[in-house]
Design an enzyme around this catalytic site. Structure first.
Site, PDB file in Angstrom:
ATOM      1  N   HIS A 215     -37.120 -13.428   5.822  1.00 33.99           N
ATOM      2  CA  HIS A 215     -38.087 -12.391   5.422  1.00 33.99           C
ATOM      3  C   HIS A 215     -39.417 -12.598   6.161  1.00 33.99           C
ATOM      4  O   HIS A 215     -40.011 -11.651   6.656  1.00 33.99           O
ATOM      5  CB  HIS A 215     -38.387 -12.471   3.916  1.00 33.99           C
TER       6      HIS A 215
ATOM      7  N   SER B 131     -31.494 -14.739   0.267  1.00 36.73           N
ATOM      8  CA  SER B 131     -32.062 -15.369  -0.934  1.00 36.73           C
ATOM      9  C   SER B 131     -30.952 -15.975  -1.794  1.00 36.73           C
ATOM     10  O   SER B 131     -31.115 -17.073  -2.347  1.00 36.73           O
ATOM     11  CB  SER B 131     -32.828 -14.331  -1.767  1.00 36.73           C
TER      12      SER B 131
ATOM     13  N   LYS C 289     -31.639  -5.641 -12.121  1.00 33.44           N
ATOM     14  CA  LYS C 289     -31.321  -6.947 -11.551  1.00 33.44           C
ATOM     15  C   LYS C 289     -31.882  -8.041 -12.457  1.00 33.44           C
ATOM     16  O   LYS C 289     -32.873  -7.833 -13.131  1.00 33.44           O
ATOM     17  CB  LYS C 289     -31.947  -7.081 -10.161  1.00 33.44           C
TER      18      LYS C 289
HETATM   19  P1  ADP Z   1     -33.159  -5.830  -1.258  1.00 35.70           P
HETATM   20  O1  ADP Z   1     -32.679  -6.124  -2.646  1.00 35.70           O
HETATM   21  O2  ADP Z   1     -34.063  -4.636  -1.175  1.00 35.70           O
HETATM   22  O3  ADP Z   1     -32.082  -5.823  -0.200  1.00 35.70           O
HETATM   23  P2  ADP Z   1     -33.949  -8.387  -0.113  1.00 35.70           P
HETATM   24  O4  ADP Z   1     -35.076  -9.267  -0.535  1.00 35.70           O
HETATM   25  O5  ADP Z   1     -32.574  -8.944  -0.225  1.00 35.70           O
HETATM   26  O6  ADP Z   1     -34.149  -7.060  -0.942  1.00 35.70           O
HETATM   27  O7  ADP Z   1     -34.152  -7.941   1.404  1.00 35.70           O
HETATM   28  C1  ADP Z   1     -35.276  -7.202   1.817  1.00 35.70           C
HETATM   29  C2  ADP Z   1     -35.120  -6.831   3.281  1.00 35.70           C
HETATM   30  O8  ADP Z   1     -35.164  -8.017   4.088  1.00 35.70           O
HETATM   31  C3  ADP Z   1     -33.796  -6.154   3.645  1.00 35.70           C
HETATM   32  O9  ADP Z   1     -34.032  -5.177   4.648  1.00 35.70           O
HETATM   33  C4  ADP Z   1     -32.961  -7.284   4.197  1.00 35.70           C
HETATM   34  O10 ADP Z   1     -31.966  -6.822   5.096  1.00 35.70           O
HETATM   35  C5  ADP Z   1     -34.030  -8.079   4.922  1.00 35.70           C
HETATM   36  N1  ADP Z   1     -33.642  -9.482   5.106  1.00 35.70           N
HETATM   37  C6  ADP Z   1     -33.232 -10.362   4.172  1.00 35.70           C
HETATM   38  N2  ADP Z   1     -32.943 -11.560   4.728  1.00 35.70           N
HETATM   39  C7  ADP Z   1     -33.187 -11.439   6.060  1.00 35.70           C
HETATM   40  C8  ADP Z   1     -33.052 -12.311   7.204  1.00 35.70           C
HETATM   41  N3  ADP Z   1     -32.574 -13.547   7.063  1.00 35.70           N
HETATM   42  N4  ADP Z   1     -33.377 -11.823   8.418  1.00 35.70           N
HETATM   43  C9  ADP Z   1     -33.816 -10.544   8.543  1.00 35.70           C
HETATM   44  N5  ADP Z   1     -33.955  -9.667   7.525  1.00 35.70           N
HETATM   45  C10 ADP Z   1     -33.634 -10.097   6.297  1.00 35.70           C
END
Ligand code: ADP
Length: 158
Positions: free
Chosen positions: A17, A128, A41
């Site tokens: 992130h 995560s 969630k």
């Molecule tokens: P959501 O529940 O909205 O998917 P997340 O926190 O899982 O929330 O992810 C938020 C954004 O960050 C999404 O676009 C996800 O694809 C991106 N993301 C999560 N992990 C990574 C990573 N390791 N590299 C790049 N983007 C990521």
């Protein structure tokens, strides 16, 4: 001045992130990292804890702000004067969901644009949920999350 919203769960924020936030902050005048308050969630960390973790990790990025929202993403973006939604893409399976969300948001507000940044190679496997799984079994997570998150995970799970 282009403001981008980076919406997500961030439960917790990972270095994947953070990489998207750092790169986004070089592309846009302002990036608002927005933690979604999603009652469907069951997160490990409260919205307030997640916001603090993100604030700690982005303290040196002067054009990055942290906020939360409990409405449609486009409604929130409009309220902030932002027409760009920033999202990260890791693998093909992300793409299907992200494409659907991007079309859905466009159908709700035609002015909004979703901008995707592809993950840096070293974080392509990182999520995560994976971090929480490793932490639950006492594995090393220091190379995957910011220091505040590593500390919080140890306090909550061990
Ligand atoms: P959501 O529940 O909205 O998917 P997340 O926190 O899982 O929330 O992810 C938020 C954004 O960050 C999404 O676009 C996800 O694809 C991106 N993301 C999560 N992990 C990574 C990573 N390791 N590299 C790049 N983007 C990521």
């Amino acid at each position: 001045m282009t403001i981008a919203i980076y919406p997500g769960s961030f439960d917790p924020i990972t270095l994947g992130h953070l990489d998207i936030i750092q790169r986004g902050s070089r592309l846009f005048a302002k990036v608002i990292v927005a933690v979604s308050r999603n009652p469907q969630k069951t997160p490990l960390f409260s919205v307030e804890q997640r916001m603090t973790q993100i604030q700690d990790a982005t303290v040196e990025l002067t054009n990055v702000e942290v906020d939360s929202f409990d409405c449609l993403t486009v409604t929130y973006a409009r309220s902030q004067g932002a027409k760009v939604l920033l999202r990260g893409l890791r693998v093909l399976s992300d793409f299907e969901y992200e494409l659907q969300m991007s079309h859905t948001n466009k159908s709700l507000w035609s002015d909004v644009e979703t901008v995707f940044l592809t993950t840096s190679n070293e974080y392509s496997f990182l999520s995560s949920s994976l971090v929480k799984e490793i932490a639950r079994f006492g594995g090393t997570i220091n190379h995957l999350v910011p220091p505040t998150v590593a500390r919080d995970l140890k306090n909550v799970l061990l």
